[in-house]
Enzyme design. Sequence first.
Site, short mmCIF file in Angstrom:
data_model
loop_
_atom_site.label_atom_id
_atom_site.label_comp_id
_atom_site.label_asym_id
_atom_site.label_seq_id
_atom_site.Cartn_x
_atom_site.Cartn_y
_atom_site.Cartn_z
N CYS A 1 0.94 -1.22 -0.02
CA CYS A 1 0.13 0.15 0.17
C CYS A 1 1.01 1.22 0.03
O CYS A 1 1.81 1.27 0.83
CB CYS A 1 -0.63 0.07 1.32
SG CYS A 1 -1.86 1.54 1.43
N CYS B 1 0.38 2.86 3.47
CA CYS B 1 0.77 2.56 5.07
C CYS B 1 1.86 1.40 4.93
O CYS B 1 2.40 1.02 5.80
CB CYS B 1 -0.32 2.08 5.86
SG CYS B 1 -1.22 0.55 4.99
N CYS C 1 -7.23 -1.10 1.19
CA CYS C 1 -6.16 -1.81 2.22
C CYS C 1 -6.79 -1.95 3.83
O CYS C 1 -7.50 -1.12 4.43
CB CYS C 1 -5.10 -0.77 2.39
SG CYS C 1 -3.73 -1.20 3.51
N CYS D 1 -5.28 0.70 6.21
CA CYS D 1 -5.55 2.11 6.06
C CYS D 1 -6.86 2.38 5.64
O CYS D 1 -7.14 3.57 5.68
CB CYS D 1 -4.28 2.94 5.71
SG CYS D 1 -4.42 2.80 4.09
N CYS E 1 -7.93 -5.83 -9.99
CA CYS E 1 -7.61 -4.64 -10.97
C CYS E 1 -7.30 -3.52 -10.34
O CYS E 1 -8.27 -2.78 -9.52
CB CYS E 1 -8.84 -4.35 -11.96
SG CYS E 1 -8.51 -3.35 -13.29
#
Length: 165
Positions: free
Chosen positions: A82, A85, A130, A133, A153
Amino acid sequence: MKLNFALALFILFVSCKGNSQKKEMSTTEISKEKKEFPVQKSNSEWKKELTDAEYYVLREAATENPFTSDLLKNKEEGTYVCAACATPLFKSYTKFDSGTGWPSFYEEIKGNVAYDVDYKIGYKRTEEHCATCGGHLGHVFEDGPDPTGLRHCINGVALDFVPAG
């Protein structure tokens, strides 16, 4: 004449909804309550830490333009994390070229990607974010390769790449 035009528009609209958009995975309705994630920051804190493009995609659930991500052609071994984070989200061996213009993966790192229902374009899709976060990543569809049959995707701007080793 107007009836024929309206009928043609209706047929065109209905035909645009392909089988890849039929998501049985998306079974819950949109929740009105705000979800809590382990990493919580204010919008101003996120704006200080993220680029404008990252903020727009991760925090405002936007979509980057297709074929613009530097990660699209990346073939190195490693982990996609991510961009907000650094939570590990996808392993490079699960990445494949879907031809859609966004990095695509057939499998996520279990427990690190969360799912929700998205009706933003008029029908139900499974949104991915995510799990640490809450940053918007993209969507998952059931038209991917074996062994899962899934196509995650993902907006490339929502990811950073960490090479193996």
